[in-house]
Design a protein around this motif. Structure first.
Motif, PDB file in Angstrom:
ATOM      1  N   VAL A 104     -54.567  18.622 -18.983  1.00 37.04           N
ATOM      2  CA  VAL A 104     -55.102  19.575 -18.011  1.00 37.04           C
ATOM      3  C   VAL A 104     -54.000  20.289 -17.234  1.00 37.04           C
ATOM      4  N   THR A 105     -52.792  19.727 -17.215  1.00 34.17           N
ATOM      5  CA  THR A 105     -51.671  20.350 -16.506  1.00 34.17           C
ATOM      6  C   THR A 105     -51.337  21.711 -17.111  1.00 34.17           C
ATOM      7  N   THR A 106     -51.556  21.868 -18.398  1.00 32.34           N
ATOM      8  CA  THR A 106     -51.370  23.156 -19.080  1.00 32.34           C
ATOM      9  C   THR A 106     -52.729  23.612 -19.604  1.00 32.34           C
ATOM     10  N   LYS A 107     -53.661  23.781 -18.692  1.00 30.50           N
ATOM     11  CA  LYS A 107     -55.065  24.009 -19.058  1.00 30.50           C
ATOM     12  C   LYS A 107     -55.275  25.247 -19.926  1.00 30.50           C
ATOM     13  N   ARG A 108     -54.454  26.267 -19.756  1.00 32.10           N
ATOM     14  CA  ARG A 108     -54.633  27.493 -20.535  1.00 32.10           C
ATOM     15  C   ARG A 108     -54.240  27.316 -22.002  1.00 32.10           C
ATOM     16  N   TRP A 109     -53.517  26.261 -22.311  1.00 32.83           N
ATOM     17  CA  TRP A 109     -53.082  26.020 -23.680  1.00 32.83           C
ATOM     18  C   TRP A 109     -54.188  25.362 -24.500  1.00 32.83           C
ATOM     19  N   SER A 110     -54.253  25.719 -25.765  1.00 33.46           N
ATOM     20  CA  SER A 110     -55.074  24.975 -26.722  1.00 33.46           C
ATOM     21  C   SER A 110     -54.398  23.639 -27.013  1.00 33.46           C
ATOM     22  N   LEU A 111     -55.106  22.769 -27.708  1.00 31.32           N
ATOM     23  CA  LEU A 111     -54.497  21.491 -28.088  1.00 31.32           C
ATOM     24  C   LEU A 111     -53.265  21.686 -28.968  1.00 31.32           C
ATOM     25  N   PRO A 112     -53.303  22.542 -29.998  1.00 31.56           N
ATOM     26  CA  PRO A 112     -52.074  22.745 -30.778  1.00 31.56           C
ATOM     27  C   PRO A 112     -50.913  23.245 -29.920  1.00 31.56           C
ATOM     28  N   ASP A 113     -51.192  24.142 -28.959  1.00 33.99           N
ATOM     29  CA  ASP A 113     -50.133  24.625 -28.073  1.00 33.99           C
ATOM     30  C   ASP A 113     -49.553  23.479 -27.234  1.00 33.99           C
ATOM     31  N   ALA A 114     -50.433  22.634 -26.693  1.00 29.58           N
ATOM     32  CA  ALA A 114     -49.974  21.530 -25.848  1.00 29.58           C
ATOM     33  C   ALA A 114     -49.151  20.526 -26.639  1.00 29.58           C
ATOM     34  N   VAL A 115     -49.589  20.243 -27.855  1.00 27.85           N
ATOM     35  CA  VAL A 115     -48.840  19.315 -28.702  1.00 27.85           C
ATOM     36  C   VAL A 115     -47.451  19.876 -29.007  1.00 27.85           C
ATOM     37  N   GLN A 116     -47.394  21.140 -29.399  1.00 37.11           N
ATOM     38  CA  GLN A 116     -46.095  21.745 -29.698  1.00 37.11           C
ATOM     39  C   GLN A 116     -45.231  21.823 -28.452  1.00 37.11           C
ATOM     40  N   GLY A 117     -45.861  22.092 -27.299  1.00 37.01           N
ATOM     41  CA  GLY A 117     -45.105  22.126 -26.055  1.00 37.01           C
ATOM     42  C   GLY A 117     -44.451  20.797 -25.744  1.00 37.01           C
ATOM     43  N   CYS A 118     -45.183  19.717 -25.959  1.00 42.28           N
ATOM     44  CA  CYS A 118     -44.611  18.383 -25.736  1.00 42.28           C
ATOM     45  C   CYS A 118     -43.445  18.128 -26.673  1.00 42.28           C
ATOM     46  N   VAL A 119     -43.598  18.484 -27.921  1.00 39.31           N
ATOM     47  CA  VAL A 119     -42.519  18.300 -28.888  1.00 39.31           C
ATOM     48  C   VAL A 119     -41.281  19.076 -28.440  1.00 39.31           C
ATOM     49  N   ASP A 120     -41.479  20.346 -28.072  1.00 35.84           N
ATOM     50  CA  ASP A 120     -40.349  21.193 -27.675  1.00 35.84           C
ATOM     51  C   ASP A 120     -39.666  20.672 -26.408  1.00 35.84           C
ATOM     52  N   ALA A 121     -40.447  20.103 -25.499  1.00 33.54           N
ATOM     53  CA  ALA A 121     -39.892  19.630 -24.225  1.00 33.54           C
ATOM     54  C   ALA A 121     -39.377  18.198 -24.294  1.00 33.54           C
ATOM     55  N   GLY A 122     -39.584  17.531 -25.409  1.00 30.19           N
ATOM     56  CA  GLY A 122     -39.140  16.148 -25.547  1.00 30.19           C
ATOM     57  C   GLY A 122     -40.007  15.158 -24.792  1.00 30.19           C
ATOM     58  N   ILE A 123     -41.269  15.514 -24.589  1.00 27.70           N
ATOM     59  CA  ILE A 123     -42.225  14.610 -23.931  1.00 27.70           C
ATOM     60  C   ILE A 123     -42.940  13.809 -25.020  1.00 27.70           C
ATOM     61  N   PRO A 124     -42.864  12.476 -24.981  1.00 27.26           N
ATOM     62  CA  PRO A 124     -43.295  11.677 -26.128  1.00 27.26           C
ATOM     63  C   PRO A 124     -44.790  11.364 -26.203  1.00 27.26           C
ATOM     64  N   ALA A 125     -45.554  11.708 -25.160  1.00 21.97           N
ATOM     65  CA  ALA A 125     -46.975  11.334 -25.168  1.00 21.97           C
ATOM     66  C   ALA A 125     -47.803  12.411 -24.502  1.00 21.97           C
ATOM     67  N   ILE A 126     -49.086  12.393 -24.825  1.00 19.83           N
ATOM     68  CA  ILE A 126     -50.015  13.361 -24.260  1.00 19.83           C
ATOM     69  C   ILE A 126     -51.310  12.651 -23.897  1.00 19.83           C
ATOM     70  N   GLY A 127     -51.872  13.022 -22.753  1.00 22.62           N
ATOM     71  CA  GLY A 127     -53.195  12.564 -22.372  1.00 22.62           C
ATOM     72  C   GLY A 127     -54.189  13.660 -22.696  1.00 22.62           C
TER      73      GLY A 127
END
Length: 278
Positions: A12-35
């Motif tokens: 929800v922190t990146t609410k405007r993003w779709s799930l694929p966008d959020a997943v790719q964002g985490c990968v790009d930022a080096g964040i290892p998990a997603i809620g």
């Protein structure tokens, strides 16, 4: 230590993003998990969402959220039970062991707060064994008292633990959400109590900022922007034995309108500055 390997982005922190966008964002930022949130998962489909996250190498820290438990009458009870069973099944398929429960507020027109709380306990008794079958823990999230009427009749960590302790710890736990619990004069004792019972299922963070907006739900800020002492709070949670994900969950229109990549850079920077050495 609460290093970057424990950081999770609540979707929800990146609410405007779709799930694929959020997943790719985490990968790009080096964040290892997603809620994950169920509405975003539904847009993609549960099976495809599970594959997307798995193929990206991310863990799923939590699934938000179960259905409210306070609806009156047999029909309301059956609907709540069915919806939460679906949520448990989705959580298991997505690969998380934690389903966040926001228990619900007063039904429309009701002033019967004890009755609403009793229904929460009754439905938990039905759901807990199913949670055990799915290998997913129900995580009761107490919400700040200002949300008692419409979102959660469970307002304190102590109340949440009173409910959770009626069931095995692997079936029902609690969420320690900084925004909702930071003010509680019983916080130190209740966090220790939760840790002693192995009940801390999730630690969610964001800051309490002022002034509150017209929609108080959207009054959360980035860690470090408000009034919460995150070193102290994280120290309590760590001392209680919690070693799981630290999930950043922000409801804020300004944050949502910020480009997602910029938001994730801030999330990572604030985690490093305020949480890593706590």
């Amino acid at each position: 230590m609460t290093g970057p390997d424990r950081l999770s982005l609540n979707q929800v922190t990146t609410k405007r993003w779709s799930l694929p966008d959020a997943v790719q964002g985490c990968v790009d930022a080096g964040i290892p998990a997603i809620g994950l949130w169920r509405d975003k998962v539904a847009e993609t489909g549960v099976a495809e969402a599970a594959k997307l996250v798995r193929d990206a190498g991310l863990a799923v820290s939590t699934l938000c959220r179960g259905s409210f438990l306070t609806a009156p009458g047999p029909d309301g009870r059956r609907a709540a039970l069915a919806e939460n069973l679906r949520a448990l099944e989705e959580a298991a398929e997505l690969g998380t062991d934690t389903l966040v429960l926001v228990v619900g507020g007063l039904p429309d027109g009701s002033r019967d707060l004890p009755g609403a709380r009793a229904r929460v306990a009754e439905l938990l008794a039905e759901l807990a064994p199913h949670a055990g079958d799915f290998g997913v823990r129900l995580a009761i999230e107490p919400l700040h008292p200002m949300f008692c009427a419409d979102r959660a009749v469970v307002s304190t960590l102590g109340q949440a633990l009173d409910l959770a302790e009626l069931f095995p710890a692997d079936q029902v736990g609690v969420v320690v959400d900084s925004y909702h619990v930071w003010w509680d004069p019983e916080l130190e004792r209740q966090v220790a109590r939760a840790g002693a019972g192995g009940r801390i299922a999730s630690y969610q963070v964001c800051d309490w900022t002022l002034p509150l907006p017209a929609d108080a739900l959207l009054g959360r800020g980035h860690v470090g922007d408000g009034h919460i002492d995150f070193r102290a709070l994280t120290g309590l949670v760590t001392a209680a034995g919690y070693t799981g994900w630290i999930e950043v969950e922000i409801f804020n229109e300004q944050v949502w309108d910020t480009p997602g990549a910029d938001t994730l850079r801030t999330v990572v920077e604030r985690h490093r500055a305020h949480l890593e050495r706590a």
